[in-house]
Design an enzyme around this catalytic site. Structure first.
Site: not given
Ligand SMILES: NC(=O)C1=CN([C@@H]2O[C@H](COP(=O)(O)OP(=O)(O)OC[C@H]3O[C@@H](n4cnc5c(N)ncnc54)[C@H](O)[C@@H]3O)[C@@H](O)[C@H]2O)C=CC1
Ligand SMILES: O=C(O)[C@H]1O[C@H](OP(=O)(O)OP(=O)(O)OC[C@H]2O[C@@H](n3ccc(=O)[nH]c3=O)[C@H](O)[C@@H]2O)[C@H](O)[C@@H](O)[C@@H]1O
Length: 501
Positions: A60, A147, A177, A295, A372
């Site tokens: 990455k 989170t 965020e 999320c 996801r």
């Protein structure tokens, strides 16, 4: 403790505040360069900061350093290349380099659902902090952005104190965020608010300096960025409360979709009508296959688990229902497909017996390659397990989908996906699907049946082209328009009551 913001003042003017290092602006590191960290690193370099992105994934880091964003986020590639060229942005896998470089270190690593399926896995947060802390040789601020369950910042502070020389005075802050994938650049550069939990005036000043670029941009554009300075626990809770609210709003409208199905009513019109009440609003009232992503689903589960641990489980029992409603929407797509195809119900559910089904969409929402917990893929897997011959196509999510679900068949294009299908399911509302010509697609399929899992198609146009159209809790064929559009369409003349006509 109340800490004024900007520190030492209640006035918005901030020119007198200099970062403690004495530099014009603190140097920033972002630990974890996934969707959140890479976007932040790139956007904060764009704001003029010197930035170092760190990740344990060497591929990455090499990809980012080579000028390519390893995921799809509109506008980010251009900003990455521009800021690499400016020399303000670099990437590394070395914690030592990050510790030497940064004044403020942002933790942006993942906090996925634990394997027990409930709470958040804080292993990556712990690894990032224990990776960095021993290398720190001067006072610095570690700011959590991931989170996390309430109480995490306290725990991180204890880890920092265990791994750093106390004489350095390294401090912690938590600044959750709120960016949305697909709009991430805009959300980072022009946030709806900045929330920060701090314990000292110094930490508050540092957070301010690390965000000053955002405030300067806002001032230049004659905007304000609301700032909420609070304690750790409140800052941590703001984040999960916001996601819990958004998830609840979506499940509320999906519950209404279930009722509409039973009552032969139309949830898209219901949503449009209730959304005109400014206390309710139109956003996040789109009924369909439900919410997914990295999320909302994991955050509402982790929030419940943490509330249980701290003795507030009762307060969040409704989130279990929010989750169940959401899961039922995925099953509903499968049962609608079975109804449409007249599939016999076996002991383990419907048997699709090799029926060729096109699944349009794999990502959890458009303008992202993120798969996801994507409702579209979950439905594709269920249909395939029930015996259907499923062909998936997505404009950006194919590579991720193939890695996660190699057992499914993938088509190279929309046309190839629908070719010879007896049912077409639109499960992610990409523009390519919304604007596809139903007459043209009708010539490719074996049978013209479409399930609109996002209520995003003009059902009337599809019906006119000979398709049997099924929405989610939707009877009407009217296109779903954005509120401003629909207001123009719906109120072309003064309203006249029936009795006066
Ligand atoms: N994706 C989003 O839109 C948003 C995510 N968040 C939160 O931000 C956090 C990160 O989410 P994403 O960026 O989506 O996850 P992600 O999985 O895309 O990125 C996490 C990155 O952290 C790296 N990493 C893991 N361990 C590390 C370590 N010890 N040191 C350095 N890097 C390490 C991974 O290799 C990966 O690149 C989560 O807590 C998420 O809930 C919050 C708001 C928006
Ligand atoms: O914590 C996070 O990571 C982020 O989670 C969400 O952002 P995101 O996951 O990017 O996606 P959303 O736009 O919120 O959509 C989530 C899911 O809800 C679905 N959705 C959204 C809106 C709607 O009306 N109906 C609906 O089904 C979407 O299709 C998608 O599957 C929040 O919106 C962000 O504020 C937050 O920062």
């Amino acid at each position: 403790m109340t800490i004024p913001y900007p520190p030492g003042s209640t006035m918005p003017a901030v020119t007198a505040i200099a970062p403690p290092s004495g530099a014009a602006r603190p140097r920033l590191t972002f630990l974890g360069t996934g969707y959140l960290g890479a976007t932040y690193a790139i956007c904060f370099a764009e704001l003029g900061y010197e930035v170092l992105g760190l990740d344990v994934d060497a591929v990455k880091i090499a990809t980012l350093a080579g000028g390519t964003v390893p995921f799809h986020e509109p506008g980010l590639d251009e900003l990455l290349r521009k800021n690499l060229a400016s020399g303000r942005l670099r990437f590394t896998t070395s914690y030592q380099e990050a510790a030497d470089f940064g004044d403020v270190h942002f933790i942006c690593v993942g906090t996925p659902q634990r394997h027990d399926g409930l709470g958040a896995d804080l292993g990556y947060v712990e690894a990032a902090v224990t990776g960095l802390a021993p290398y720190l040789t001067r006072k610095a601020l570690i700011v959590g952005k991931s989170t996390v369950p309430v109480g995490t910042a306290d725990w991180v502070e204890r880890i920092v104190h265990r791994h750093c020389d106390p004489a350095l005075g390294v401090e912690v802050a938590w600044s959750p965020e709120f960016l949305q994938e697909g709009y991430a650049v805009e959300d980072v550069l022009r946030p709806s608010r900045v929330v920060v939990g701090v314990r000292s005036d110094w930490a508050s000043r540092m957070v301010y300096s690390a965000h000053k670029g955002l405030f300067d941009l806002a001032a230049a554009e004659d905007r304000e960025v609301p700032v909420v300075v609070t304690d750790y626990a409140t800052a941590e809770l703001v984040k999960v409360a916001a996601n819990a609210y958004l998830a609840t709003k979506i499940s509320f409208i999906n519950a209404m979709a279930e009722v509409c199905e039973a009552a032969d009513a139309d949830v898209t019109q219901l949503s449009q009508a209730i959304g005109y009440d400014p206390r309710i609003g139109h956003r996040f009232l789109q009924a369909g296959i439900g919410f997914g992503g990295g999320c909302l689903p994991k955050d509402i589960r982790a929030f419940q688990a943490r509330a249980q641990e701290i003795g507030a489980g009762e307060a969040l029992r409704f989130l279990h229902e929010v989750d169940l409603i959401n899961q039922r929407r995925r099953s509903r797509v499968v049962s609608l497909a079975a109804e449409e195809l007249g599939c016999p119900a076996g002991p383990a559910g419907p048997d699709f017996a090799g029926a060729r089904i096109a699944v349009l969409g794999a990502t959890f929402k458009p303008n992202s390659d993120d798969i996801r917990d994507a409702p579209a893929l979950a439905a594709a897997v269920s249909l395939s397990r029930a015996g259907a011959d499923v062909h998936v196509y997505d404009p950006e999510g194919m590579a991720n989908a193939k890695t996660a679900h190699p057992e499914l068949s993938y088509a190279a294009s929309l046309d190839e996906a629908v070719q010879d299908s007896v049912l077409t399911c639109v499960l992610t509302e990409w523009a390519e699907f919304r604007t596809a010509d139903p007459a043209r697609l009708g010539a490719l399929v074996r049978e013209r049946r479409v399930i609109d899992g996002r209520n995003c198609l003009d059902g009337g146009a599809w019906a006119a082209a000979g398709w049997r159209y099924r929405g989610m809790g939707r009877t009407a064929m009217t296109p779903v328009l954005p509120p401003a559009e629909s207001r123009r369409q719906l109120i072309p003349r003064p309203w006249v009551p029936d009795y006066a006509m």
